[in-house]
Scaffold this motif. Structure first.
Motif, PDB file in Angstrom:
ATOM      1  N   ALA A 202       0.870  -1.178   0.000  1.00 21.19           N
ATOM      2  CA  ALA A 202       0.000   0.000   0.000  1.00 21.19           C
ATOM      3  C   ALA A 202       0.906   1.226   0.000  1.00 21.19           C
ATOM      4  CB  ALA A 202      -0.907   0.013   1.227  1.00 21.19           C
ATOM      5  N   VAL A 203       0.742   2.085  -1.001  1.00 23.87           N
ATOM      6  CA  VAL A 203       1.587   3.274  -1.114  1.00 23.87           C
ATOM      7  C   VAL A 203       0.700   4.483  -1.368  1.00 23.87           C
ATOM      8  CG1 VAL A 203       3.510   1.922  -2.035  1.00 23.87           C
ATOM      9  CG2 VAL A 203       1.921   3.036  -3.611  1.00 23.87           C
ATOM     10  N   THR A 204       1.285   5.662  -1.235  1.00 30.23           N
ATOM     11  CA  THR A 204       0.564   6.889  -1.576  1.00 30.23           C
ATOM     12  C   THR A 204       0.953   7.300  -2.991  1.00 30.23           C
ATOM     13  OG1 THR A 204       2.304   8.219  -0.544  1.00 30.23           O
ATOM     14  CG2 THR A 204       0.388   7.665   0.797  1.00 30.23           C
ATOM     15  N   ALA A 205      -0.031   7.747  -3.743  1.00 32.82           N
ATOM     16  CA  ALA A 205       0.195   8.085  -5.156  1.00 32.82           C
ATOM     17  C   ALA A 205       0.999   9.365  -5.283  1.00 32.82           C
ATOM     18  CB  ALA A 205      -1.145   8.224  -5.862  1.00 32.82           C
ATOM     19  N   ASP A 206       2.073   9.317  -6.072  1.00 29.00           N
ATOM     20  CA  ASP A 206       2.829  10.525  -6.383  1.00 29.00           C
ATOM     21  C   ASP A 206       1.982  11.390  -7.317  1.00 29.00           C
ATOM     22  OD1 ASP A 206       3.765  10.097  -9.380  1.00 29.00           O
ATOM     23  OD2 ASP A 206       3.982   8.182  -8.340  1.00 29.00           O
ATOM     24  N   GLY A 218      -1.267  11.650  -3.028  1.00 28.12           N
ATOM     25  CA  GLY A 218      -1.232  11.144  -1.663  1.00 28.12           C
ATOM     26  C   GLY A 218      -2.312  10.132  -1.360  1.00 28.12           C
ATOM     27  N   ALA A 219      -3.221   9.877  -2.305  1.00 28.22           N
ATOM     28  CA  ALA A 219      -4.261   8.869  -2.093  1.00 28.22           C
ATOM     29  C   ALA A 219      -3.631   7.482  -2.029  1.00 28.22           C
ATOM     30  CB  ALA A 219      -5.301   8.934  -3.206  1.00 28.22           C
ATOM     31  N   ALA A 220      -4.260   6.582  -1.293  1.00 29.32           N
ATOM     32  CA  ALA A 220      -3.744   5.223  -1.175  1.00 29.32           C
ATOM     33  C   ALA A 220      -4.009   4.442  -2.454  1.00 29.32           C
ATOM     34  CB  ALA A 220      -4.394   4.520   0.007  1.00 29.32           C
ATOM     35  N   ALA A 238       8.322  -8.655 -16.161  1.00 36.12           N
ATOM     36  CA  ALA A 238       8.446  -7.986 -14.863  1.00 36.12           C
ATOM     37  C   ALA A 238       7.542  -6.760 -14.873  1.00 36.12           C
ATOM     38  CB  ALA A 238       9.896  -7.583 -14.600  1.00 36.12           C
ATOM     39  N   GLU A 239       6.590  -6.719 -13.957  1.00 38.58           N
ATOM     40  CA  GLU A 239       5.582  -5.663 -13.961  1.00 38.58           C
ATOM     41  C   GLU A 239       5.553  -4.905 -12.639  1.00 38.58           C
ATOM     42  OE1 GLU A 239       1.670  -7.009 -16.091  1.00 38.58           O
ATOM     43  OE2 GLU A 239       2.531  -8.739 -15.043  1.00 38.58           O
ATOM     44  N   SER A 240       5.238  -3.614 -12.738  1.00 39.09           N
ATOM     45  CA  SER A 240       4.918  -2.780 -11.586  1.00 39.09           C
ATOM     46  C   SER A 240       3.555  -2.167 -11.865  1.00 39.09           C
ATOM     47  CB  SER A 240       5.964  -1.680 -11.375  1.00 39.09           C
ATOM     48  OG  SER A 240       7.217  -2.231 -11.033  1.00 39.09           O
ATOM     49  N   LEU A 241       2.575  -2.516 -11.062  1.00 39.45           N
ATOM     50  CA  LEU A 241       1.203  -2.059 -11.260  1.00 39.45           C
ATOM     51  C   LEU A 241       0.802  -1.121 -10.132  1.00 39.45           C
ATOM     52  CD1 LEU A 241      -0.373  -5.600 -11.884  1.00 39.45           C
ATOM     53  CD2 LEU A 241       0.813  -4.163 -13.536  1.00 39.45           C
ATOM     54  N   HIS A 242       0.201  -0.008 -10.484  1.00 38.07           N
ATOM     55  CA  HIS A 242      -0.384   0.894  -9.500  1.00 38.07           C
ATOM     56  C   HIS A 242      -1.880   0.906  -9.733  1.00 38.07           C
ATOM     57  CE1 HIS A 242       3.792   2.226  -9.110  1.00 38.07           C
ATOM     58  NE2 HIS A 242       3.449   2.714  -7.941  1.00 38.07           N
ATOM     59  N   ILE A 243      -2.634   0.430  -8.750  1.00 45.55           N
ATOM     60  CA  ILE A 243      -4.070   0.198  -8.903  1.00 45.55           C
ATOM     61  C   ILE A 243      -4.844   1.045  -7.900  1.00 45.55           C
ATOM     62  CG2 ILE A 243      -5.896  -1.534  -8.845  1.00 45.55           C
ATOM     63  CD1 ILE A 243      -3.821  -3.644  -9.489  1.00 45.55           C
ATOM     64  N   ARG A 244      -5.893   1.678  -8.365  1.00 46.54           N
ATOM     65  CA  ARG A 244      -6.746   2.462  -7.481  1.00 46.54           C
ATOM     66  C   ARG A 244      -7.378   1.558  -6.427  1.00 46.54           C
ATOM     67  NH1 ARG A 244     -10.373   7.020 -10.437  1.00 46.54           N
ATOM     68  NH2 ARG A 244     -11.535   6.621  -8.524  1.00 46.54           N
ATOM     69  N   ALA A 245      -7.073   1.835  -5.164  1.00 50.24           N
ATOM     70  CA  ALA A 245      -7.591   1.008  -4.084  1.00 50.24           C
ATOM     71  C   ALA A 245      -9.085   1.199  -3.881  1.00 50.24           C
ATOM     72  CB  ALA A 245      -6.841   1.323  -2.781  1.00 50.24           C
ATOM     73  N   ASP A 246      -9.642   2.296  -4.397  1.00 44.74           N
ATOM     74  CA  ASP A 246     -11.076   2.517  -4.240  1.00 44.74           C
ATOM     75  C   ASP A 246     -11.890   1.809  -5.315  1.00 44.74           C
ATOM     76  OD1 ASP A 246     -10.197   4.146  -6.318  1.00 44.74           O
ATOM     77  OD2 ASP A 246     -11.600   5.769  -5.870  1.00 44.74           O
ATOM     78  N   ARG A 247     -11.215   1.141  -6.267  1.00 47.32           N
ATOM     79  CA  ARG A 247     -11.939   0.485  -7.354  1.00 47.32           C
ATOM     80  C   ARG A 247     -11.704  -1.015  -7.416  1.00 47.32           C
ATOM     81  NH1 ARG A 247     -12.855   2.421 -12.943  1.00 47.32           N
ATOM     82  NH2 ARG A 247     -14.815   1.449 -12.348  1.00 47.32           N
ATOM     83  N   LEU A 248     -10.710  -1.508  -6.682  1.00 48.95           N
ATOM     84  CA  LEU A 248     -10.383  -2.920  -6.784  1.00 48.95           C
ATOM     85  C   LEU A 248     -10.105  -3.494  -5.406  1.00 48.95           C
ATOM     86  CD1 LEU A 248     -10.082  -4.673  -9.409  1.00 48.95           C
ATOM     87  CD2 LEU A 248      -7.644  -4.634  -8.981  1.00 48.95           C
ATOM     88  N   ALA A 249     -10.653  -4.676  -5.159  1.00 44.93           N
ATOM     89  CA  ALA A 249     -10.374  -5.411  -3.931  1.00 44.93           C
ATOM     90  C   ALA A 249      -9.595  -6.669  -4.310  1.00 44.93           C
ATOM     91  CB  ALA A 249     -11.668  -5.784  -3.209  1.00 44.93           C
TER      92      ALA A 249
END
Length: 264
Positions: A202-206, A218-220, A238-249
């Protein structure tokens, strides 16, 4: 089936919530129950029952339900309006972590997944971390693909991918805007994918990522690192994915087995 309220509490809508636990903790526990029901799609059309009905179902007082809903509203999960009621802000979709599958494949039936291809080109000198993850030889190149993925027209994830050259170069002539990479890899290479190692943070969005995903800086967000291997064991993706935590569980089915043996 009636759900039980959090342990240490009893009572209903017409009586006081009796508990030795602090009030804030009781609200948080109820919020956990409601959050799980919301993210698992328990409420048709994203509309929650009224406070009285929720209290009766959960064995909680109306005041306790109101406080729990306030926590979920502060999280941005729900909205509450006079005359409208309590509704889910955006539906959350489940993405299993116990099967190797592409996003479009996982979300079949939930709407169209489209991709804005932001980068798709060979990289003669990939980053050192990618060289290590893919096991590349010195001087060996790779292929970089970056896509902004949308579900139902709304941003869902930003996917940055590096592939070995033999696997990635044939993909550059494929429909990267409408197809999952996993299916394309198997089609163009004639080889099956086997397994993947996955790490979730869990990270904060740049600011840049936040702007692309349509969230506040700064959103999670979920940050997922995934290394995918062919069936013969060779790492190729090799992947790095940034996924909206409010849209995916994220979810998985786990089976208990023998404890792993510690290496000496």
């Amino acid at each position: 089936m009636r759900e039980t309220a959090p342990s240490g509490a009893q009572g209903g809508d017409d009586g006081p919530w009796v508990s030795s636990r602090p009030r804030a903790e009781r609200a948080r526990q109820l919020a956990d129950v409601l959050r799980h029901r919301i993210t698992s799609g328990a409420y048709d059309g994203g509309v929650l029952p009224g406070e009285r009905e929720l209290g009766a179902h959960l064995g909680a007082s109306r005041n306790a339900v109101r406080e729990a809903l306030a926590l979920l509203r502060n999280e941005g999960l729900i909205t509450r309006k006079q005359g409208v009621g309590t509704t889910v802000v955006l539906p959350k979709y489940g993405h299993g972590l116990d099967r190797l599958a592409g996003l479009a494949e996982t979300l079949t039936g939930h709407g169209a997944v489209t991709n804005e291809v932001r980068a798709a080109h060979p990289v003669p000198a990939p980053p050192a971390a990618i060289v290590e993850r893919l096991g590349l030889a010195p001087g060996e190149g790779a292929v970089h693909v970056e896509r902004l993925r949308r579900l139902g027209g709304l941003p869902l994830s930003l996917d940055t991918t590096y592939l070995t050259a033999d696997i990635g170069l044939p993909l550059l002539g494929c429909d990267l805007a409408h197809r999952d990479l996993f299916a394309l890899i198997e089609e163009t290479s004639g080889q099956r994918l086997g397994r993947a190692e996955v790490s979730v943070h869990a990270v904060t969005a740049d600011p840049d990522t936040a702007a692309l995903l349509g969230v506040e800086a700064g959103a999670a967000v979920f940050a997922i690192e995934r290394l995918t291997h062919l069936a013969d064991g060779r790492p190729v993706d090799a992947e790095s994915l940034h996924i909206r935590a409010d849209r995916l569980a994220l979810h998985a089915t786990l089976h208990r087995g023998p404890a792993p043996t510690k290496s000496r």
